[in-house]
Enzyme design. Structure first.
Site, PDB file in Angstrom:
ATOM      1  N   THR A 124       0.897  -1.223  -0.074  1.00  0.00           N
ATOM      2  CA  THR A 124      -0.046   0.218   0.109  1.00  0.00           C
ATOM      3  C   THR A 124       0.947   1.193   0.013  1.00  0.00           C
ATOM      4  OG1 THR A 124      -1.507   1.272   1.432  1.00  0.00           O
ATOM      5  CG2 THR A 124      -0.064  -0.244   2.563  1.00  0.00           C
ATOM      6  N   ASP A 125       0.392   2.388  -0.645  1.00  0.00           N
ATOM      7  CA  ASP A 125       0.855   3.793  -0.459  1.00  0.00           C
ATOM      8  C   ASP A 125       1.164   4.263   1.101  1.00  0.00           C
ATOM      9  OD1 ASP A 125      -1.571   4.367  -0.110  1.00  0.00           O
ATOM     10  OD2 ASP A 125      -1.708   5.734  -1.863  1.00  0.00           O
ATOM     11  N   GLU A 126       0.478   3.650   2.075  1.00  0.00           N
ATOM     12  CA  GLU A 126       0.226   4.127   3.384  1.00  0.00           C
ATOM     13  C   GLU A 126       1.811   3.885   3.878  1.00  0.00           C
ATOM     14  OE1 GLU A 126      -3.187   3.621   5.487  1.00  0.00           O
ATOM     15  OE2 GLU A 126      -4.299   3.053   3.739  1.00  0.00           O
ATOM     16  N   TYR A 148      -1.547  -0.237  11.058  1.00  0.00           N
ATOM     17  CA  TYR A 148      -1.777  -1.121   9.570  1.00  0.00           C
ATOM     18  C   TYR A 148      -0.634  -0.685   8.652  1.00  0.00           C
ATOM     19  CZ  TYR A 148      -3.063  -1.553   4.850  1.00  0.00           C
ATOM     20  OH  TYR A 148      -3.309  -1.572   3.530  1.00  0.00           O
ATOM     21  N   LYS A 152       2.488  -3.197   7.351  1.00  0.00           N
ATOM     22  CA  LYS A 152       2.513  -3.667   5.767  1.00  0.00           C
ATOM     23  C   LYS A 152       3.975  -3.147   5.591  1.00  0.00           C
ATOM     24  CE  LYS A 152       0.364  -4.674   3.185  1.00  0.00           C
ATOM     25  NZ  LYS A 152       0.097  -6.203   2.624  1.00  0.00           N
TER      26      LYS A 152
END
Length: 317
Positions: A124-126, A148, A152
């Site tokens: 994810t870009d997060e 989260y 990741k």
């Protein structure tokens, strides 16, 4: 090719499985491994359940014996098994660390032992944190802010470590915010659509100024296919949708699409540590693999709202 898809009964995973099976010649077999937690749903695979190439296995990515057995019989693994909802990670981060980090490590170890297996790890870009201007390239250092995103990021680093240490063919994708049919109604778009269709209020965090880039799930799955089929080992590929909107602007679009107005919006206290803006530079996957998003946000949102209107039994459960 024989492909194992972990988390293949979830939102993105089921779309990806259907896309694989739509190719009549490219896939000899597709196996889905899914624990069927709250967001996993066998109904997501109903349209392909009769395909003789599809096998479903209910199981946890943390089950090392089961994972090793499955990985050994496949040419490629696409890892979509993950806990992914930021709010849930803030309330209780243990499951996120367990599934996202230790689960990924279990899968990578099995791939090393099997030998000759390509792993596409979907992230994810997060993991990059928040960016006020510009867009992240794949070389950007990781600076996650939620449990989260941190989990990741940890799984991404493990994947790269297994490539560098063991020579494992690992390829990582980092996508922007996905939307589309079959998304569990906890993320903003399906949550707002399903509530508005019931005449209920929707909760908008803070002032709604947070900015996200929106990517239709079908475009995302096509990008994963491109990385699986033509990506390079040890490389990271950002996947964007090309539509940046504030949450307030997105809410306005959803209200209009569902025939509601701002009386249906309830402003709530902002999320803890809420990232202000995500934006990825996806020129690498465009230039190397020919990726371009094909869904405009207007078309994608309209078709998504229509799907939730027509599939109330799916989300009412």
């Amino acid at each position: 090719m024989k492909t194992l898809v972990t988390g293949g009964a979830g939102f993105i995973g089921s779309h990806f499985v259907r896309s694989l099976l739509a190719d009549g010649t490219g896939q000899e077999a597709v196996t889905v491994l899914d624990a069927l937690t709250y967001a996993g749903n066998l109904a997501n695979l109903r349209s392909v359940q009769g395909d003789p190439r599809l096998r479903f296995v209910q199981g946890d990515i943390l089950d090392s014996a089961r994972v090793a057995e499955l990985v050994a019989g496949h040419d490629a693994v696409v890892n979509l098994a993950a806990e992914s909802h930021v709010d849930r990670s803030i309330a209780n981060g243990a499951k996120f660390s367990s599934t996202n980090v230790l689960g990924t490590q279990t899968l990578l170890e099995a791939a090393v032992q099997a030998g000759g297996v390509t792993v596409v790890h979907v992230s994810t870009d997060e993991v990059y944190g928040s960016i006020p201007i510009g867009s992240w390239t794949e070389e950007e250092p990781l600076a996650p802010n939620s449990p989260y995103a941190a989990a990741k990021a940890g799984s991404d680093l493990l994947a790269l470590a297994y490539h560098r240490t063991h020579g494992l063919d690992v390829r990582i994708t980092r996508c922007s915010n996905n939307y589309g049919p079959y998304q569990f109604p906890e993320k903003i778009i399906p949550l707002f659509i399903t509530r508005l269709l019931q005449g209920r209020k929707v909760p908008l965090y803070g002032d709604g100024s947070q900015i996200r880039d929106w990517l239709h799930v079908v475009d995302h799955c096509r990008a994963i296919r491109l990385v699986l089929e033509g990506g390079r080992a040890g490389e990271i590929y950002n996947v964007g949708g090309g539509t940046e909107l504030t949450n307030k602007h997105l809410t306005d679009r959803l209200l209009d699409a569902c025939g509601a107005d701002w009386d249906s919006v309830e402003h709530v206290a902002d999320r803890k540590g809420h990232d202000q803006r995500y934006s990825v530079d996806w020129s690498k996957i465009r230039d190397e693999l020919g990726y371009e998003p094909r869904h405009t946000f207007d078309e994608g949102l309209a078709s998504t709202v229509s799907w939730y209107r027509q599939n109330r039994d799916w989300w009412r459960r």
